[in-house]
Structures are given as structure tokens and as C-alpha cells.
Design an enzyme around this catalytic site. Sequence first.
Site, mmCIF file in Angstrom:
data_model
loop_
_atom_site.group_PDB
_atom_site.id
_atom_site.type_symbol
_atom_site.label_atom_id
_atom_site.label_comp_id
_atom_site.label_asym_id
_atom_site.label_seq_id
_atom_site.Cartn_x
_atom_site.Cartn_y
_atom_site.Cartn_z
ATOM 1 N N ARG A 105 0.808 -1.226 0.000
ATOM 2 C CA ARG A 105 0.000 0.000 0.000
ATOM 3 C C ARG A 105 0.840 1.274 0.000
ATOM 4 N NH1 ARG A 105 -5.445 -1.205 3.637
ATOM 5 N NH2 ARG A 105 -6.057 -3.093 2.524
ATOM 6 N N ASP A 137 -15.767 7.706 9.666
ATOM 7 C CA ASP A 137 -14.545 6.961 9.410
ATOM 8 C C ASP A 137 -13.370 7.890 9.694
ATOM 9 O OD1 ASP A 137 -13.924 4.149 7.892
ATOM 10 O OD2 ASP A 137 -12.321 5.603 7.562
#
Length: 288
Positions: free
Chosen positions: A54, A155
Site C-alpha cells: 500500500r 470513518d
Amino acid sequence: MSTETTMVAQAFTEAYRHDPAAMTDAEMDWFRRFIYEHAGISLAPHKRHLVTGRLKRRLLHHGLSSYRDYQRLVEHPSEAQERQIIVDLLTTNETYFYREPAHFQLLRDEVLPRYRGRRFRAWSAACSTGEEVYTLAMVLADVLGMGDWEILGSDISETVLAKARAGHYPMERARGLPPELLRQYCLKGVRSQAGTLLIDPRLRQRVRFQAINLKRPLPQLGKFDLVLLRNVLIYFDLPTKREVVQRVTETLEPGGHLITSHVESLHKVTDSLSMLRPSVFRRLQGSP
């Protein structure tokens, strides 16, 4: 050391220098501490492949040849945006509509009928790109109509929240959604938008999204009748789980419901909730 051995060692060193996918133990430990401090996530050492997969793009973006160089960049006081990018990349997980359908069936059959004609507030914590929020909105609209209900989705990542607000998804994310909900609350893309769906504006207007870090003290959110805290506790160690569950429980109305994932447990985490069945809890009346 022979000349041949020396040449092999030099070649290995040179390959590492130009391969940003290579990460040392010390570098991995640094990223593990970073994500724990910023998001409360306890990242196992064996997740190195996930981390490198990532973050490699960020090294390429900045033209860096090692994760140590990237760490030096991230540590600079002016790089708050880059630090947020790391949090976004390391906390974003795949989700989809109607995940763990037994929970939505429970809401439909046992919980929501009690709120007909009454106000109902729900919070989807760690909602990622919003599929859980809109699934819940579909169920609420189906059971309660377009009456007095609202949903907050939150979030830690502003990037995923931007996708949630748009309400535009690949059709494959809805593979588990009951066909009647898909027909009633989703607009099927055509021509250049073929293979996608757009959430009906009537539902998008009934939900809101907010960036919230569950590891930090919560903003003023009011009280909720339902909190979905699914597929997030598995990333926390026990002390962080206790802190997060305590904060979240305090936002519940007495008698309100907390739902976790089926793979998560609140054993030794809290005594303010009673378990109705695995993954489904109710806040005790009179709990602090």
C-alpha cells in the site's frame, strides 16, 4: 571474504537500494507504531506485505528509494497531509452492501418495529466507503418509511468518506443486496456509467458523514438508538478495544443496541452491555 562473495553482497545491497518494496524490521516497526499512535490499530509484524503493497506508491510518488527516507519525510512537521495519506492507505478495507445479512434481518424483525412512529438515530462507526450506511438506510426506509430517522456514518479517512458521500459504486459491490432493495433504492448506470449504481437521492439526503477517530475523544454526537461497530475491533488490542467500546457505549440511549461483527468479541471488554446473542448487545438501563 572472497571476491565473489563480496560482489554478491554488493549486488544485494544495490538491489535493495533501488527496490522500494524491501522493508527492514526496523522500518516495519516504525510503521506499526505510527498506525497504532494515529488510529489505534495493532498491526501484526506479518502484515509487512500489506504495508509495502500500500505504501510503495508513495515512495514512487516522492522519488524515494527506501522506506527510511519516506519516514524522514513523514516526520517533518509540514507533512500532515502525507501522514493522513498513510492512515488512509493502512486503514481502508474492502466492504460491500448487505454484509452479514443476519444483522439487518434482526433489525427488520425485532428492533425497528418498536420505533414506528418514533424518532430513530443510528451511527455506523468505521463506515469506510459507505455501503453499510446505505444498506441500513434502505432497511430503515423499507420498515419505517421516510419518517423521522437519521444515520451518521463516520470513518477516520476523509478519502473514503468522499466516496461515501458520492454514493456511486461498482455494481459488483451490491452482489449480496436483495433484488427488491436494489430495484427500489438504487439507480442503475447506463452508457458510460454501465456496471455501476447510484444510491437514490432520497436516501443520500437522509444520511450524513463525518470524520471521526475512534481512538480520540468523540465530538458531541448526541444519543443513538443503534450503533454499528462492525469489522473494526479486530484491529485493536484489548486496552484500545476497552477505550473505544466505552466511548461508543456512552453515545447509546439506555436500551439501545450495539452490533459488532460476528468475528468480534466483547469478552472482558465492557460490563455496560448485555449480550442478546453473539455480536448483538444492548446498553443496560442506568449504566454510567
